[in-house]
Design a protein around this motif. Sequence first.
Motif, PDB file in Angstrom:
ATOM      1  N   ALA A 188       2.072   2.761 -11.273  1.00 54.44           N
ATOM      2  CA  ALA A 188       3.451   2.694 -11.776  1.00 54.44           C
ATOM      3  C   ALA A 188       3.727   1.269 -12.231  1.00 54.44           C
ATOM      4  O   ALA A 188       4.490   0.545 -11.602  1.00 54.44           O
ATOM      5  CB  ALA A 188       4.446   3.114 -10.699  1.00 54.44           C
ATOM      6  N   PRO A 189       3.097   0.863 -13.355  1.00 55.27           N
ATOM      7  CA  PRO A 189       3.207  -0.532 -13.771  1.00 55.27           C
ATOM      8  C   PRO A 189       4.646  -0.966 -14.065  1.00 55.27           C
ATOM      9  O   PRO A 189       4.949  -2.148 -13.964  1.00 55.27           O
ATOM     10  CB  PRO A 189       2.345  -0.587 -15.044  1.00 55.27           C
ATOM     11  N   GLU A 190       5.506  -0.013 -14.362  1.00 52.79           N
ATOM     12  CA  GLU A 190       6.880  -0.396 -14.726  1.00 52.79           C
ATOM     13  C   GLU A 190       7.898  -0.159 -13.617  1.00 52.79           C
ATOM     14  O   GLU A 190       9.099  -0.338 -13.834  1.00 52.79           O
ATOM     15  CB  GLU A 190       7.294   0.368 -15.989  1.00 52.79           C
ATOM     16  N   LEU A 191       7.424   0.227 -12.454  1.00 52.70           N
ATOM     17  CA  LEU A 191       8.353   0.462 -11.347  1.00 52.70           C
ATOM     18  C   LEU A 191       8.277  -0.717 -10.381  1.00 52.70           C
ATOM     19  O   LEU A 191       7.219  -1.023  -9.838  1.00 52.70           O
ATOM     20  CB  LEU A 191       7.988   1.773 -10.640  1.00 52.70           C
ATOM     21  N   GLU A 192       9.401  -1.395 -10.171  1.00 52.40           N
ATOM     22  CA  GLU A 192       9.423  -2.592  -9.329  1.00 52.40           C
ATOM     23  C   GLU A 192       9.782  -2.228  -7.891  1.00 52.40           C
ATOM     24  O   GLU A 192      10.486  -1.249  -7.639  1.00 52.40           O
ATOM     25  CB  GLU A 192      10.454  -3.597  -9.872  1.00 52.40           C
ATOM     26  N   GLY A 193       9.331  -3.058  -6.966  1.00 53.86           N
ATOM     27  CA  GLY A 193       9.785  -2.975  -5.581  1.00 53.86           C
ATOM     28  C   GLY A 193       9.317  -1.756  -4.810  1.00 53.86           C
ATOM     29  O   GLY A 193      10.028  -1.236  -3.943  1.00 53.86           O
ATOM     30  N   VAL A 194       8.090  -1.298  -5.103  1.00 57.56           N
ATOM     31  CA  VAL A 194       7.571  -0.144  -4.366  1.00 57.56           C
ATOM     32  C   VAL A 194       7.050  -0.598  -3.005  1.00 57.56           C
ATOM     33  O   VAL A 194       6.213  -1.492  -2.913  1.00 57.56           O
ATOM     34  CB  VAL A 194       6.450   0.552  -5.164  1.00 57.56           C
ATOM     35  N   GLU A 195       7.544   0.014  -1.943  1.00 59.36           N
ATOM     36  CA  GLU A 195       7.138  -0.375  -0.589  1.00 59.36           C
ATOM     37  C   GLU A 195       6.129   0.582   0.021  1.00 59.36           C
ATOM     38  O   GLU A 195       5.369   0.224   0.921  1.00 59.36           O
ATOM     39  CB  GLU A 195       8.381  -0.458   0.309  1.00 59.36           C
ATOM     40  N   GLN A 196       6.158   1.827  -0.442  1.00 52.11           N
ATOM     41  CA  GLN A 196       5.229   2.824   0.112  1.00 52.11           C
ATOM     42  C   GLN A 196       4.866   3.808  -0.983  1.00 52.11           C
ATOM     43  O   GLN A 196       5.708   4.187  -1.799  1.00 52.11           O
ATOM     44  CB  GLN A 196       5.900   3.580   1.275  1.00 52.11           C
ATOM     45  N   VAL A 197       3.581   4.188  -0.983  1.00 52.60           N
ATOM     46  CA  VAL A 197       3.109   5.230  -1.895  1.00 52.60           C
ATOM     47  C   VAL A 197       2.555   6.358  -1.026  1.00 52.60           C
ATOM     48  O   VAL A 197       1.633   6.138  -0.235  1.00 52.60           O
ATOM     49  CB  VAL A 197       1.994   4.702  -2.828  1.00 52.60           C
ATOM     50  N   LEU A 198       3.147   7.534  -1.146  1.00 54.56           N
ATOM     51  CA  LEU A 198       2.676   8.696  -0.392  1.00 54.56           C
ATOM     52  C   LEU A 198       2.050   9.674  -1.376  1.00 54.56           C
ATOM     53  O   LEU A 198       2.671  10.052  -2.360  1.00 54.56           O
ATOM     54  CB  LEU A 198       3.866   9.352   0.318  1.00 54.56           C
ATOM     55  N   VAL A 199       0.791  10.029  -1.125  1.00 55.74           N
ATOM     56  CA  VAL A 199       0.114  10.998  -1.997  1.00 55.74           C
ATOM     57  C   VAL A 199      -0.046  12.300  -1.211  1.00 55.74           C
ATOM     58  O   VAL A 199      -0.532  12.275  -0.077  1.00 55.74           O
ATOM     59  CB  VAL A 199      -1.265  10.472  -2.459  1.00 55.74           C
TER      60      VAL A 199
END
Lengths: 259, 312
Positions: A76-87
Amino acid sequence: MRALSLIAGVVFAALLVQSAVVAAAAVPDDPLASSQWRYMARKYFRDAPVVFDERVQVIAPDYAEDSLNTPVQVSAPELEGVEQVLVFADMSPITKVLDYYPIKARPSIGFSFKVQQATPIRAAMRTADGTWHVGGTWVDAQGGGCTAPSVASANPIWETRLGETEARVWPRANGESRLKFRVVHPMDTGLAAGIPEFFITEVAIRDADGETLARVEPYEPVSENPVITLDLDVRGPLTLAGRDNNGNRFEASVAPSGS
Amino acid sequence: MRHGLALVLGLLASAGAMGQADYYDLAPRQVAANTYVLLGAQENFSFENHGAISNTGFIVTDDGVVVIDTGPSRLYGEAMRAAIADVTDQPVVQVYITHAHPDHFLGSNAFEDVPIAALPQTTEAIREIGTDLASNLYNLVGSAMRGTTAVVPTAKADTEHRVAFGAHELELIAARGHTAGDLMVFDHSTGVLFAGDIAFHGRAPTTPNADIAAWHETLAATQQRDFKTLVPGHGPVVEGGEALAQTADYLTWLVQGFEQAAARGASAAEVMFMPLPDRWAALAVEPGEYRRSVSHLYPAIERAALEGDDTP
Ligand SMILES: [Zn+2]
C-alpha cells in the motif's frame, strides 16, 4: 518513542469506543462477494471502522498452481500510518494467515501460503485512527493445501535444520532496503492426520541497536520453509529473531549486500 | 483428489447418453504423404474444449497405422480411431506416447488392443501418477472424461534401431527436458518430425516437469537434424526449425527474467505480475502459462539468489 506510542494507544482506545457506537451496522458490502465476508468482518474487526480501499493492493495468481505454495504480495505505497497488516483467507480452514507490524517499514509483505479451496485472500491494514483498510483478490485451487502433511513431517532428517535461516538485504532508494529471508520450518497446520500443528509464531527484525523495525507473526497457512519479503525504511545490519509454537528459538544476522 | 473421483462417478451416471461425436469433432489434416495431424486448441483445459488442447497424429502404412499420442480422454481416443477409419481401412498397429502429460496419453483406453510404446520414464510416470492426472483432468474438463483411466504403456520404444512400417522408416528419439522422458518420432521417409512437447509453436511452453538446461540441449540437437516438417506438441505444423527456435528463445527469456528478478529481491507474486514483452504476450494462453512457470521455476532460482549465488 515510548511516549508517542502511549499517546497513539490512548487515541486508538478512544476511537474504538467511539466507533463501537457508529460503525456497528456499517460493514460495507464485499466487492469480492464472498459468503464469509460478514463473519470475517465481525471476527477480525469487531466494531472498528472498515473500508474497502483501492490503495491496499493484494496480488496473487487467480489459480493456485501449487496449492502448498501460492505467492501473494501485499502493499500500500500510498497509504500512510499503517500499524498492522492482517492477511486472511475467508474460505480457509484456518482463516488467519499472517499478522505484520511494519514499525519502521512499509506496509508491504510478500510470502506464499497454502490454499485449501477457492478463497478470497485479503489484506486489512489498520491505520493510526483505528480504521481497517481492506483489499483482496480471489484465488481458485484444486485444493488440499492445508490438509496435506509437510514434506518435513515425513523426513525427520529435516529436524536437524529446523530454524536454519538465510537472509539477504538489498539497498533501495532513499536509504530504504528490501529484506528477504527463508526459515527452515515444517509449518504444519495440525489438519493432517496425526501431525500436530507446528509453526513459526514470530519473527522480529531488529537494527544494530536492538530496536525492532518490523515484526511478522505467521500462522499455520503460511507455506513450509517460508520465504518472506519486507521493505524497511532504513538500511544497515539486521538481526532476525524468531520462535515457534513449541518454544524453539532461532536467530540470524544479515548485512546489506551489493551497492 | 477423492472429491474429484466422487464427482467423476456422478458425471458418469448423468452423461451416459452422450457419445464421442458430441465432444470431439476431429478433422485429420494431411501434412505429408500418408501423414496426418489432429490439431488441438491453443487453449488451457476447459469444459468447452474437452481437454483437446494438444496435437496428435498418425501415419498410414502398408503394415498398418502408427499413432502418435492419444489425446486427453477415452472419448477422444475413440473419436481419433473413427477419424483414422475415415482415412484408411488399415488397422492401427502401433501407438507411441511422447510423454506423461494428460493431454497426450489419456486417450489410450481406445487403443488397449494395440501395443503402446513409450520411454521408460514416461511409463514409470504414468504408472505412478497417471490416475491422479486423470482425476485432475476430470475436474478441469468434466464429462468428456467419462470412462477414462490411465493406461500404462505396454512396451518400451525401441530407440536403438530404426523401425520400419511398410515404406516408412521411423527413428524413435529419446530426449528429455520438457519432462524426464520426451519421445520424438522422426519419419525418415517423409522428413516429418513429431516433436511432442519439446516444441511449442505460437503457444507458451509449459514447465511443470521441466529441466530447462536439458530442454535447451535437446532443442539444439534437434535443430541439427535434417527434418523437413515439424509437428509440435501444441500449435500449427511448420516447415523447418522455427518452432524449436521459438521454444528455445522463450525458455531463455523466462529463466533470465527469473534470475534478474531474484537478483534484485523480487517476491514470487511480484514476478508473476511483471508485464510480458509484446513478443511473448502475443502467445496463446499468456500470461497464465508464464505465471504457472513462476510457481514451477522461481522458488529454486529465488533460493539461489538468497544464498548470494548471483553475485558475479
Ligand atoms: Zn507436455
